[in-house]
Structures are given as structure tokens and as C-alpha cells.
Design an enzyme around this catalytic site. Structure first.
Site, short mmCIF file in Angstrom:
data_model
loop_
_atom_site.label_atom_id
_atom_site.label_comp_id
_atom_site.label_asym_id
_atom_site.label_seq_id
_atom_site.Cartn_x
_atom_site.Cartn_y
_atom_site.Cartn_z
N SER A 258 0.86 -1.18 0.00
CA SER A 258 0.00 0.00 0.00
C SER A 258 0.90 1.23 0.00
CB SER A 258 -0.89 0.00 1.25
OG SER A 258 -1.52 1.25 1.44
N TYR A 271 -2.13 -1.61 10.58
CA TYR A 271 -2.21 -1.89 9.14
C TYR A 271 -0.98 -1.35 8.42
CZ TYR A 271 -3.91 -1.38 4.31
OH TYR A 271 -4.04 -1.42 2.94
#
Length: 386
Positions: A258, A271
Site C-alpha cells: 500500500s 495496518y
């Protein structure tokens, strides 16, 4: 070999020899032809070439053969987008200029090496872990559109319904699609599926994509198990299956991280930490030593905010690390441009076609580029000697 239904690229196709090669390929049944040359091919020359096979699809594009970036862009964004695959690549370009040896080497020698770096997806087999999620599903669709012949989806979702299967199948009516339920956090289950079910159906794995991921800041153990440990375990198992040392064919392992793996993302710290770790893990295996030994390239994809159930869950504010983070977190999320999952699928294809092992690709706000990351420790240390 028959040329019926095949596609070809002729580099230097505007030259005398190149034009004749194009004509003979078409006369022998070639279906798709891309002519690349630094000089634009005149309309009458294109018409003459097309007359050799009026039903063939002929594409002509100008391209600086000695410029690897330009060549990759044309092959990926023009040829692959139009044809989906390349069966034949003919190098017929050459110059003779003893006064400019650098240019002569760039055109006559380096361009051949540059072209060998590109990859055709036609008739390859692929596995997408997390293949029924928003991003994973789009990756599967793009793989099929670009010529993948066998696609195996693995996902924790139990029901792969007829509607979703039909949507995938429409991307490649000849492609064969398989599905099995799999929990990436359960190593034994995943290893059994990959080594038995997947290998039995596909025989070989050419492309392995890790697209599974969750956000749950209140349960860091689960996030680490899925986003990091699961990715590490599945990558190692896939590497063992695909390795040249174990009678595999080599290939590509693509791990989705990401943009949160490249910079701080304070309201989803757990995360974010897993995505940073994926970047480090994948880059650490994306070295020439691993490639030479196994034949497997490692590539990292870093999507920005993408319109998926995962993003909507985060935007609802139910998964931030601490209660007081909800309001500023939601406000920040509303300011981030959101892209379609299709952009991520397109990024994966581009990375497969032109990416080098260890490369990191960013797709954010609908834009795609290969990232230039900060200097390595050795580079930094060398620059500060003395």
C-alpha cells in the site's frame, strides 16, 4: 509452427528489410502485427503491408529503440493493450555510424536486451490469493484480458457465485478458472492447497499474486497474521513450487502492499506497519541472487486509496487505532483521491510486462509509476565516505 492467430512485433519495421519481414509474416497467416520504428511509416507503405493480409490487425508506432523507457511504454501501453500478448518479436533494426559508437551500441545491442525484458502473459497460469476481493478480482480480470489461460482464485469467501464467474469468464472466454476457499492465516491449509489442488490443476505457477488484506486496528494479531505472516508464508511456498531448482519454470511473485507502506499513516498504525513490512520483505527477495537461483522475480505493488469494501470500512471510522482518532481519521480519508480497483489491475499488468525484480510500483489517484525509493545503506554510506 503455424502463424494463424499469432501476434508479432517487428522492431525496425519501417526499414527495407523490416517491411519485407512484415509482409511475409502477414502472407503466412499472422493475425496481429505491430510495426515499431524511430521513423513514422508512410500511409502508402502501411497500405502495402496490410494488402498482404487484409483481415489482420496492423498497428504502427514510432519509438526510440535505444530508449528503454520509451520502448517499454510503447510495448505495454500500445501493443499489449491492443493485442493482449506477443508471440513473436523480430529485431531488424540496425545503424552503421562509426563516428557515434555510443548510439550504434545503444541501437544495435542494448535495444535487443531491452526487448528481452518484456513478458507476454499469453498461455500463462496465475494464482491470485484474495481473488474475490475488490482489488484481487480486478487483477484476475486484467490477467485474463491479457492472455492468461489458467486462473486459480483463492479466498476466504465461501461462495464464488455464477455471476462473478461469468464476469471473469467474459474477460477471456477460452480461459480456465478455478476457485478454492482458503484462509491465508492458516499455513498448513494454504500449503496443502497450493501443493496439491493448485499444482494439480495448473501444473505450473507462472504468476503468484498476494492480494489478501484486512484492516482491524483492535485486533493486531489478526492483521499481522493475514497481512504479513500469511503473505510471507504463501510467498515462500510459492517460491519453492516455482523455483527452477525444483523443476519449476520460474515466474513472478507479486505482493500487494500500500502507499501506507511507504509513508506514515497514523490512524491505522497496525495496518501501516504490516504494509511497510511487505515492502521490505518483497524487496529483500527481489535481488539478482534469488532471481538467478530460482528464476522468480519479486515485485511490490503499492495502491493508494481504492474503492473497495476495505476502504469503505476504513472510511466509516470503525477501525481506527484509538477512539479519539475517528474524527480526524475520517476527515483525512475524505480528502484522499479514490481510484478504481481497475487501476490496480492495470498496474499489476504493467509491472509484470516491464518490471524488474525488486521494483516497487505505485498506483494512486489513477496514476501508475515505478517508484524510486531512498538510497540503500551501502549507497548512502559510500556517498558519505571521507
Amino acid at each position: 509452427m503455424t502463424l494463424d492467430g499469432k501476434s508479432a512485433v517487428v522492431i525496425g519495421g519501417a526499414g527495407g528489410i523490416g517491411v519485407e519481414i512484415c509482409k511475409h509474416l502477414l502472407m503466412n497467416g499472422l493475425s496481429k502485427l505491430a510495426i515499431l520504428d524511430v521513423n513514422e511509416l508512410p500511409h502508402d507503405a502501411i497500405a502495402s503491408i496490410k494488402s498482404c493480409n487484409t483481415s489482420a490487425d496492423v498497428l504502427s508506432a514510432t519509438c526510440d529503440i535505444a530508449n528503454k523507457s520509451n520502448l517499454s511504454d510503447v510495448l505495454c501501453n500500445r501493443v499489449m493493450k491492443n493485442f493482449g500478448y506477443i508471440d513473436l518479436l523480430v529485431n531488424s533494426v540496425a545503424i552503421l555510424d562509426e563516428r557515434d559508437p555510443d548510439r550504434m551500441i545503444a541501437v544495435n545491442l542494448l535495444e535487443a536486451r531491452n526487448q528481452s525484458d518484456t513478458m507476454s502473459l499469453k498461455d500463462k497460469s496465475a494464482v491470485v490469493l484474495g481473488g474475490l476481493g475488490g482489488i484481487g478480482f480486478e487483477i484476475g480480470k486484467h490477467l485474463l484480458r491479457n492472455g492468461i489461460s489458467k486462473l486459480f482464485l483463492l479466498d476466504i469467501v465461501q461462495n464464488f457465485d455464477a455471476e462473478k464467474r461469468a464476469e471473469l469468464q467474459s474477460c477471456n472466454v477460452e480461459g480456465v478458472i478455478f476457485y478454492k476457499q482458503c484462509d491465508i492465516a492458516k499455513k498448513d491449509q494454504m500449503e496443502k492447497l497450493l501443493r496439491s489442488d493448485v499444482v494439480h490443476k495448473l501444473h505450473f505457477i507462472d504468476i503468484f499474486v498476494n492480494a489478501a488484506g484486512i484492516i482491524n486496528e483492535q485486533n493486531p494479531e489478526q492483521v499481522v497474521a493475514v497481512n504479513l505472516t500469511g503473505v510471507i508464508n504463501s510467498s515462500i511456498i510459492a517460491l519453492d513450487i516455482m523455483s527452477l531448482e525444483n523443476a519449476g519454470l520460474g515466474g513472478y511473485i507479486v505482493n500487494l502492499a500500500s502507499t501506507a507502506g511507504l509513508e506514515p499513516f497514523p490512524y491505522c498504525s497496525v495496518y501501516t506497519s504490516t504494509k511497510h513490512a511487505i515492502v521490505g520483505f518483497t524487496r529483500s527477495l527481489g535481488i539478482d541472487t534469488v532471481l538467478v537461483k530460482t528464476g522468480v522475480k519479486f515485485i511490490t505493488i503499492c495502491p493508494g486509496a481504492t474503492e473497495t469494501a476495505l476502504f469503505r470500512q476504513n472510511n466509516m471510522g470503525s477501525v481506527f487505532l484509538l477512539p479519539w482518532m475517528e474524527d480526524p481519521g475520517k476527515q483525512m480519508m475524505r480528502q484522499i483521491p479514490v481510484q478504481s480497483p481497475s487501476t490496480v489491475g492495470e498496474c499489476v499488468i504493467r509491472a509484470l510486462v516491464e518490471g524488474e525484480t525488486g521494483s516497487v510500483w505505485i498506483c494512486a489517484a489513477g496514476k501508475i509509476q515505478c517508484a524510486t525509493l531512498p538510497l540503500s545503506w551501502n549507497e548512502w554510506n559510500s556517498s558519505h565516505d571521507g
